[in-house]
Design a protein around this motif. Structure first.
Motif, PDB file in Angstrom:
ATOM      1  N   ARG A   1      41.267  48.217  23.958  1.00 15.45           N
ATOM      2  CA  ARG A   1      40.888  47.408  25.081  1.00 15.45           C
ATOM      3  C   ARG A   1      41.861  45.700  25.302  1.00 15.45           C
TER       4      ARG A   1
ATOM      5  N   ASP B   1      46.028  47.760  25.904  1.00 10.64           N
ATOM      6  CA  ASP B   1      45.511  47.802  26.559  1.00 10.64           C
ATOM      7  C   ASP B   1      45.033  45.887  27.578  1.00 10.64           C
TER       8      ASP B   1
ATOM      9  N   ASN C   1      42.211  44.939  30.943  1.00 10.24           N
ATOM     10  CA  ASN C   1      40.929  44.986  30.722  1.00 10.24           C
ATOM     11  C   ASN C   1      40.830  43.453  30.859  1.00 10.24           C
ATOM     12  N   ARG C   2      42.080  42.717  30.877  1.00 10.73           N
ATOM     13  CA  ARG C   2      41.749  40.366  31.571  1.00 10.73           C
ATOM     14  C   ARG C   2      40.312  40.547  31.888  1.00 10.73           C
ATOM     15  N   HIS C   3      39.942  40.998  32.753  1.00 13.69           N
ATOM     16  CA  HIS C   3      38.645  40.071  33.681  1.00 13.69           C
ATOM     17  C   HIS C   3      37.322  41.996  32.721  1.00 13.69           C
ATOM     18  N   ASP C   4      37.807  41.942  31.843  1.00 12.06           N
ATOM     19  CA  ASP C   4      36.483  43.164  31.375  1.00 12.06           C
ATOM     20  C   ASP C   4      34.830  42.069  31.362  1.00 12.06           C
TER      21      ASP C   4
ATOM     22  N   THR D   1      32.350  43.901  30.631  1.00  4.78           N
ATOM     23  CA  THR D   1      31.335  45.612  29.600  1.00  4.78           C
ATOM     24  C   THR D   1      30.022  44.286  29.078  1.00  4.78           C
TER      25      THR D   1
ATOM     26  N   HIS E   1      40.701  34.655  30.487  1.00  6.06           N
ATOM     27  CA  HIS E   1      40.470  35.984  30.019  1.00  6.06           C
ATOM     28  C   HIS E   1      38.307  36.267  30.304  1.00  6.06           C
TER      29      HIS E   1
ATOM     30  N   ILE F   1      36.878  38.010  28.221  1.00 10.16           N
ATOM     31  CA  ILE F   1      36.603  39.048  26.917  1.00 10.16           C
ATOM     32  C   ILE F   1      36.034  38.696  26.622  1.00 10.16           C
TER      33      ILE F   1
END
Length: 399
Positions: free
Chosen positions: A166, A170, A174-177, A179, A278, A280
């Motif tokens: 990720r 990818d 997933n730049r604006h993840d 989680t 980002h 992340i």
């Protein structure tokens, strides 16, 4: 341009009042006066520091920008090298300090321990029942001290193949993840631990293994013990009391304040990607944004005893055999000119934080290193920055 700092201060004041936290608010740390090893000789000048940075840049292949700042009893020295460091951005840019964030969180946990809100010997299971289980993981055998000292044996979620995919293959998707940390901990629990806490098999010291997972859990425990989020705790207990006007915990906000230096890096697809914006790095193992000046201020305040009672600061920097100089959120390194310094490396997405502060807190150096192309060789980077930090901290020491 810096209205976010005033917002942080107001928010921190409200949090302090709501939590009933009593802290002595102090002005930003000023340069220490006279005396001691660090004040007896002329500090390095801009040209000296710039030469050190050029040596670092050459050692790692040149695909980086480096901004450095040295603060000490004789004043401040700044220097920058690289194609993206021209103009005012080079003076004191904002950057993601990555895993250096762990020291800020460790200070918060140690403050809570000093207040009796938690104990370093508390088991994870007490605060987070049922979270550290499965595949040989057992929260009833792991303490808060283990989490902060990287002696828990827990699998580092950042080593999970899907997570690494990720972040690299990818990245754009997933730049604006967003989680949540609990999900990242669950990813770690899908793997067996590297070891159970305790003595090494040969009896030479503790078992040690770096784990970002441990700091996610430490933050979750601090939140349970205090009733505030880890972001609020860092803002109220670290940022506001020592006047870190250019330090923030942006959470899911992907944007960096101005001025900052763009971060670009070639990813596995062979293309050059802009990694500057980002979300992340939004969790407690890497989520602080700061500047070289504020990083120095924080570590000088820590080393000089302004953030922790003496007992907790002593525990934090204690280095058990086998831990390679690592304590609880800080690492102790020997200086070539005698004595030691404290540090905590930070390695993020195209951004590296390297720093050092003398044991008396009088002198500090911080380096913000941002990628402009190929990923730097970590071993070469560590070796080169270690030399630069040692020379910066020893420059004013008697010979």
């Amino acid at each position: 341009m810096k209205t976010h700092t005033r917002t942080n201060a107001r928010r921190s004041t409200l949090i302090l009042a709501a939590l009933g936290i009593v802290l002595t608010t102090a002005a930003p740390l000023a340069a220490a006066d006279g005396g001691g090893r660090g004040a007896s000789a002329r500090p390095p000048g801009h040209a000296d520091l710039r030469r050190e940075l050029q040596a670092v840049r050459q050692a790692v292949g040149g695909d980086v920008n480096i901004v450095a700042r040295v603060d000490g009893p004789k004043g401040t020295v700044r220097a920058a090298v690289g194609p993206g460091t021209g103009g005012p951005r080079a003076d004191n840019p904002y950057f993601r300090i990555a895993s250096t964030t762990k020291t800020y969180l460790a200070v918060v946990v140690m403050q809570l321990a000093a207040e009796g809100r938690l104990s370093l010997d508390d088991k994870v299971e007490r605060w987070l029942p049922g979270v550290v289980v499965g595949n040989g993981n057992d929260g009833s055998r792991i303490t808060v001290r283990h989490l902060l000292g990287h002696t828990s044996g827990l699998f580092d979620y950042m080593r999970d193949p899907a997570v690494r995919t990720r972040l690299t293959v990818d990245f754009e998707a997933n730049r604006h993840d967003t989680t949540p940390p609990a999900e990242l901990v669950a990813i770690a629990m899908a793997h067996p631990p590297a070891f159970t806490p305790g003595q090494a098999d040969d009896g030479s010291g503790v078992k040690w293994g770096y784990s970002n997972t441990g700091y996610l859990l430490a933050a979750m425990i601090a939140e349970r013990a205090s009733g505030a989020t880890w972001r609020e705790l860092v803002e109220a207990r670290v940022i506001a009391p020592i006047g870190l006007r250019d330090t923030s915990v942006p959470g899911m906000n992907p944007f960096l304040p101005e001025p900052h230096i763009p971060v670009t890096m070639t990813l596995p697809d062979g293309e050059l990607h802009d990694l500057t914006e980002h979300s992340i790095q939004h969790t407690a193992d890497s989520g602080v944004v700061s500047t070289p000046a504020d990083v120095n201020t924080f570590f000088r305040a820590l080393a000089s005893g302004r953030l922790l009672p003496a007992e907790q600061w002593e525990q934090m920097r204690a280095t058990p055999p086998g831990a390679n100089g690592h304590g609880l959120g800080v690492q102790t390194v020997t200086l070539s000119c005698g004595g030691t310094y404290y540090t905590h490396m930070g390695d993020g997405l195209g951004v590296v934080s390297r720093l050092g502060v003398t044991a008396d807190g009088k002198r500090a150096v911080s380096l913000a290193i941002t990628s402009t192309g190929a990923r730097p060789d970590t071993a070469k980077l560590n070796a080169a920055t270690a030399v630069a930090i040692d020379r910066a901290l020893c420059a004013a020491a008697p010979r």
